[in-house]
Design an enzyme around this catalytic site. Sequence first.
Site, PDB file in Angstrom:
ATOM      1  N   LYS A 185       0.916  -1.331  -0.115  1.00  0.00           N
ATOM      2  CA  LYS A 185       0.027  -0.118  -0.004  1.00  0.00           C
ATOM      3  C   LYS A 185       0.888   1.370  -0.017  1.00  0.00           C
ATOM      4  O   LYS A 185       0.597   2.097  -0.796  1.00  0.00           O
ATOM      5  CB  LYS A 185      -0.977   0.018   1.067  1.00  0.00           C
ATOM      6  CG  LYS A 185      -1.778   1.243   1.376  1.00  0.00           C
ATOM      7  CD  LYS A 185      -2.413   1.301   2.935  1.00  0.00           C
ATOM      8  CE  LYS A 185      -1.879   1.618   3.914  1.00  0.00           C
ATOM      9  NZ  LYS A 185      -1.358   3.114   4.094  1.00  0.00           N
ATOM     10  N   ASN A 186       1.920   1.150   0.820  1.00  0.00           N
ATOM     11  CA  ASN A 186       2.837   2.500   0.991  1.00  0.00           C
ATOM     12  C   ASN A 186       3.656   2.699  -0.281  1.00  0.00           C
ATOM     13  O   ASN A 186       4.333   4.027  -0.126  1.00  0.00           O
ATOM     14  CB  ASN A 186       3.469   2.414   2.590  1.00  0.00           C
ATOM     15  CG  ASN A 186       2.633   2.795   3.326  1.00  0.00           C
ATOM     16  OD1 ASN A 186       1.319   3.003   3.439  1.00  0.00           O
ATOM     17  ND2 ASN A 186       2.864   2.589   4.732  1.00  0.00           N
ATOM     18  N   ARG A 242      -4.330  10.758   4.735  1.00  0.00           N
ATOM     19  CA  ARG A 242      -3.414  11.493   4.821  1.00  0.00           C
ATOM     20  C   ARG A 242      -2.317  11.700   3.640  1.00  0.00           C
ATOM     21  O   ARG A 242      -1.697  12.582   3.196  1.00  0.00           O
ATOM     22  CB  ARG A 242      -2.418  11.372   6.166  1.00  0.00           C
ATOM     23  CG  ARG A 242      -3.312  11.785   7.259  1.00  0.00           C
ATOM     24  CD  ARG A 242      -2.307  11.662   8.463  1.00  0.00           C
ATOM     25  NE  ARG A 242      -1.124  12.321   8.196  1.00  0.00           N
ATOM     26  CZ  ARG A 242      -0.716  13.511   8.379  1.00  0.00           C
ATOM     27  NH1 ARG A 242      -1.583  14.402   8.599  1.00  0.00           N
ATOM     28  NH2 ARG A 242       0.411  14.067   7.917  1.00  0.00           N
ATOM     29  N   CYS A 288      -4.176  12.979  13.156  1.00  0.00           N
ATOM     30  CA  CYS A 288      -4.776  11.470  12.961  1.00  0.00           C
ATOM     31  C   CYS A 288      -4.666  10.872  14.406  1.00  0.00           C
ATOM     32  O   CYS A 288      -4.051  11.516  15.215  1.00  0.00           O
ATOM     33  CB  CYS A 288      -4.313  11.018  11.837  1.00  0.00           C
ATOM     34  SG  CYS A 288      -2.666  10.140  12.153  1.00  0.00           S
ATOM     35  N   ARG A 345       1.320  14.670  13.151  1.00  0.00           N
ATOM     36  CA  ARG A 345       1.701  14.316  11.699  1.00  0.00           C
ATOM     37  C   ARG A 345       1.698  15.622  10.884  1.00  0.00           C
ATOM     38  O   ARG A 345       0.786  15.963   9.944  1.00  0.00           O
ATOM     39  CB  ARG A 345       1.137  13.450  11.225  1.00  0.00           C
ATOM     40  CG  ARG A 345       1.115  12.094  11.793  1.00  0.00           C
ATOM     41  CD  ARG A 345       0.323  10.888  11.310  1.00  0.00           C
ATOM     42  NE  ARG A 345       0.939  10.198  10.117  1.00  0.00           N
ATOM     43  CZ  ARG A 345       0.491   9.063   9.617  1.00  0.00           C
ATOM     44  NH1 ARG A 345      -0.602   8.538   9.688  1.00  0.00           N
ATOM     45  NH2 ARG A 345       1.245   8.631   8.418  1.00  0.00           N
ATOM     46  N   ASP A 397       5.244   0.887  11.810  1.00  0.00           N
ATOM     47  CA  ASP A 397       3.936   0.022  11.385  1.00  0.00           C
ATOM     48  C   ASP A 397       3.556  -1.481  11.809  1.00  0.00           C
ATOM     49  O   ASP A 397       2.687  -1.940  11.532  1.00  0.00           O
ATOM     50  CB  ASP A 397       3.714   0.244   9.880  1.00  0.00           C
ATOM     51  CG  ASP A 397       3.586   1.741   9.299  1.00  0.00           C
ATOM     52  OD1 ASP A 397       3.289   2.421  10.319  1.00  0.00           O
ATOM     53  OD2 ASP A 397       3.571   1.935   8.238  1.00  0.00           O
ATOM     54  N   ARG A 432      -8.368  -0.157   5.130  1.00  0.00           N
ATOM     55  CA  ARG A 432      -7.956   0.562   4.514  1.00  0.00           C
ATOM     56  C   ARG A 432      -6.456   0.270   3.971  1.00  0.00           C
ATOM     57  O   ARG A 432      -5.884   0.691   3.078  1.00  0.00           O
ATOM     58  CB  ARG A 432      -7.233   2.001   5.540  1.00  0.00           C
ATOM     59  CG  ARG A 432      -8.710   2.998   5.828  1.00  0.00           C
ATOM     60  CD  ARG A 432      -8.089   3.915   6.471  1.00  0.00           C
ATOM     61  NE  ARG A 432      -6.869   4.523   6.049  1.00  0.00           N
ATOM     62  CZ  ARG A 432      -5.786   5.274   6.659  1.00  0.00           C
ATOM     63  NH1 ARG A 432      -6.180   5.477   7.566  1.00  0.00           N
ATOM     64  NH2 ARG A 432      -4.839   5.500   6.057  1.00  0.00           N
TER      65      ARG A 432
HETATM   66  C1  UD1 Z   1       4.831   6.790   6.118  1.00  0.00           C
HETATM   67  C2  UD1 Z   1       3.699   5.738   6.177  1.00  0.00           C
HETATM   68  C3  UD1 Z   1       3.380   5.316   7.422  1.00  0.00           C
HETATM   69  C4  UD1 Z   1       4.510   5.093   8.464  1.00  0.00           C
HETATM   70  C5  UD1 Z   1       5.383   6.397   8.402  1.00  0.00           C
HETATM   71  C6  UD1 Z   1       6.789   6.156   9.278  1.00  0.00           C
HETATM   72  C7  UD1 Z   1       2.820   6.116   4.040  1.00  0.00           C
HETATM   73  C8  UD1 Z   1       1.522   6.305   3.062  1.00  0.00           C
HETATM   74  N1  UD1 Z   1       2.609   6.014   5.339  1.00  0.00           N
HETATM   75  O1  UD1 Z   1       3.745   8.118   6.991  1.00  0.00           O
HETATM   76  O2  UD1 Z   1       2.418   4.000   7.228  1.00  0.00           O
HETATM   77  O3  UD1 Z   1       4.108   4.887   9.666  1.00  0.00           O
HETATM   78  O4  UD1 Z   1       5.926   6.758   6.872  1.00  0.00           O
HETATM   79  O5  UD1 Z   1       7.224   5.116   8.707  1.00  0.00           O
HETATM   80  O6  UD1 Z   1       3.729   5.746   3.375  1.00  0.00           O
HETATM   81  N2  UD1 Z   1       7.147  14.640  10.410  1.00  0.00           N
HETATM   82  C9  UD1 Z   1       7.136  16.194  10.654  1.00  0.00           C
HETATM   83  N3  UD1 Z   1       7.044  16.955   9.497  1.00  0.00           N
HETATM   84  C10 UD1 Z   1       6.663  16.794   8.013  1.00  0.00           C
HETATM   85  C11 UD1 Z   1       6.492  15.157   8.040  1.00  0.00           C
HETATM   86  C12 UD1 Z   1       6.737  14.286   8.960  1.00  0.00           C
HETATM   87  O7  UD1 Z   1       7.551  16.472  11.718  1.00  0.00           O
HETATM   88  O8  UD1 Z   1       6.545  17.525   7.333  1.00  0.00           O
HETATM   89  C13 UD1 Z   1       7.199  13.688  11.283  1.00  0.00           C
HETATM   90  C14 UD1 Z   1       5.977  13.023  11.834  1.00  0.00           C
HETATM   91  O9  UD1 Z   1       5.119  13.610  12.551  1.00  0.00           O
HETATM   92  C15 UD1 Z   1       6.473  11.705  12.108  1.00  0.00           C
HETATM   93  C16 UD1 Z   1       7.953  11.434  11.623  1.00  0.00           C
HETATM   94  O10 UD1 Z   1       8.244  12.809  11.046  1.00  0.00           O
HETATM   95  O11 UD1 Z   1       6.656  11.955  13.830  1.00  0.00           O
HETATM   96  C17 UD1 Z   1       7.878  10.497  10.418  1.00  0.00           C
HETATM   97  O12 UD1 Z   1       6.723  10.697   9.509  1.00  0.00           O
HETATM   98  P1  UD1 Z   1       6.613  10.562   8.266  1.00  0.00           P
HETATM   99  O13 UD1 Z   1       8.165   9.601   7.625  1.00  0.00           O
HETATM  100  O14 UD1 Z   1       6.708  11.568   7.118  1.00  0.00           O
HETATM  101  O15 UD1 Z   1       5.374   9.590   7.757  1.00  0.00           O
HETATM  102  P2  UD1 Z   1       4.547   9.619   6.583  1.00  0.00           P
HETATM  103  O16 UD1 Z   1       5.144   9.609   5.337  1.00  0.00           O
HETATM  104  O17 UD1 Z   1       3.541  10.443   7.039  1.00  0.00           O
END
Ligand code: UD1
Length: 433
Positions: free
Chosen positions: A22-23, A98, A122, A127, A317, A409
Site C-alpha cells: 500500500k505504501n 493523509r 490523526c 503528523r 507500522d 484501508r
Molecule cells: C509513512 C507511512 C506510514 C508510516 C510512516 C513512518 C505512507 C503512506 N505512510 O507516513 O505508514 O508509519 O511513514 O514509517 O507511506 N514529520 C514532521 N513533519 C513533516 C513530516 C513528518 O514532523 O513534514 C514527522 C511525523 O510527525 C513523524 C515523523 O516525521 O513523527 C515521520 O513521519 P513520516 O515519515 O513523514 O510519515 P508519513 O510519510 O506520514
Amino acid sequence: MDRLVIQGGHPLRGRIRVSGAKNAALPCLAAALLTPEPVVLSNLPAVADIRTMVKVLQALGTEASLASEGEGFELTATLACAGSEDPKAPYDLVKTMRASILVLGPLLARFGKATVSLPGGCAIGARPVNLHLEALERMGAVIEISHGYIHASVKGRLKAIDHTFEKVSVGATENILMAAALAEGTTVLRNAALEPEIGDLAQLLVEMGAQIEGIGTGTLTIVGAARLHGCEHAVIADRIEAGTYLCAVAAACGDVVLDRCEPEHLRSLLDLLERTGCVITEREGQDGRQLRIQRECGQKLRSKDVTTLPFPGFPTDLQAQVMAVMTQACGISVINEGIFENRFQHAMELERLGANLRTDGHTAIVAGPADLTGCTVMATDLRASAALVIAGLVAQGETIVDRIYHLDRGYAGLEKKLQGVGARIERVGGGKV
Ligand code: UD1
C-alpha cells in the site's frame, strides 16, 4: 459497520500470498500526475486507500480505471492525467487518507499550481507537513494556507535545490523526489528516508524517464526532466502485511509459508522473531521469495525489547502487532515508539483482552505470557486493528473486533487470507452481531 468475529486458540497452518505494498502504491499512483501519457500500475493491493487515491487523482483531472487481478486481492490501475484548470484535492478525500498530500509535489511540478486540503491530525499523532512545504518553498513555490487548504503556485518550473531534510520523513522524501523529477536543474536530497517504498517510487520515476542516482541511500540526486513519459510498473510486496502475518503465527503458533515477499525489507522483524524463538526460513519460490515461520504449539517465546526507528530500524507500522506477540512471550518486553507520539492506543484494548501491560509516554512495558480471553474490542487505527486481530487469534473464546473500516484501508482480504491458514475468523455486518 462490519466487525470481525474470531474464535481464538487455533494454530495457523498453510500458505499466504502477500499483496502489493500500500505504501509503495500510494506514491506511485501520485506519480502518474507527472505525465499526460498512460501509466499502468499493477500489484496494487485491493484496499480502501488505493480507491481513495484513485478518486483524488480523478478529482485532479485523471482518467482512471481499476481492474481486479488474480484472486481479487490485487488491482491494476490505468491512469492518464490530462490535468484540470484548477487542480484541487478536496477535504472530503484528504481527511480519509493523509497520504493525499503526496499529490502536492507532482501537481506543482507539472501544472505550476495546486490546492490541497491540509491533512490535519490523526489517531497516531499530529503528523505535520512542514518538511514537505519547506522544501517546495525552497524550490520556488509560493505557499499560502487559508480556509484549511494549502494553496501553492510557482512561476515557470520548480527550481532544483540541494536540500537536507531536518528530520527523516517518508512522505516528504517522496513528495520532493517527485517534484524534483520535473524541476529545472539537478536536485540533491540529503537525509532522505531509506524505506523500500521510496526505492520503488524512484524505480517507477526512472521507468518514466527520470534520472536518479543514489536509490536506496540517504542521498538522492535527481536530474530534472522537461517531461516524463508513461510506463508499466508492478509495485513491490507489502512488508507490513507480510510482517503482520509473521506476527500472527508467532503469537498464535503454527507453520505458515508467505509467498511473494522480500525478506530484505523485513530484516529487523525477522531478527526479532528469531530471537524470541520462532524458526524462520527463507527461500526462492516459483513466484518470488518465500518466508516460512514456525512456532510449535506449546513452544515458549522469549520476550525481547523493541524500538521503532526509520528504516532499516524496526518499523513503527509493526509496533502494535509485535506488542500483541510480546503478550505471549515469557518475561518483560520494553517497547519504545520512536516515530509517532501517540501510537499506543491498541494497548488499552489489548489489556481488555487480558494483556498485562503499562504505557508511559513513548514506552510500553509488556509482561508475559498472559492468558488472553475474548471480548469486544475497538480498532482505533490501521495497524492497531491488526494487533487486535492477532490477539483475537490467541484469545480463548470469541473476540469481536469492531470498526474494521480501519483494517480495510490497508489489508487486502485479511480474513480470507487468515481463513486459508485455518483461522476461525469471519466478517459480520454491524447489525448482525
Ligand atoms: C509513512 C507511512 C506510514 C508510516 C510512516 C513512518 C505512507 C503512506 N505512510 O507516513 O505508514 O508509519 O511513514 O514509517 O507511506 N514529520 C514532521 N513533519 C513533516 C513530516 C513528518 O514532523 O513534514 C514527522 C511525523 O510527525 C513523524 C515523523 O516525521 O513523527 C515521520 O513521519 P513520516 O515519515 O513523514 O510519515 P508519513 O510519510 O506520514
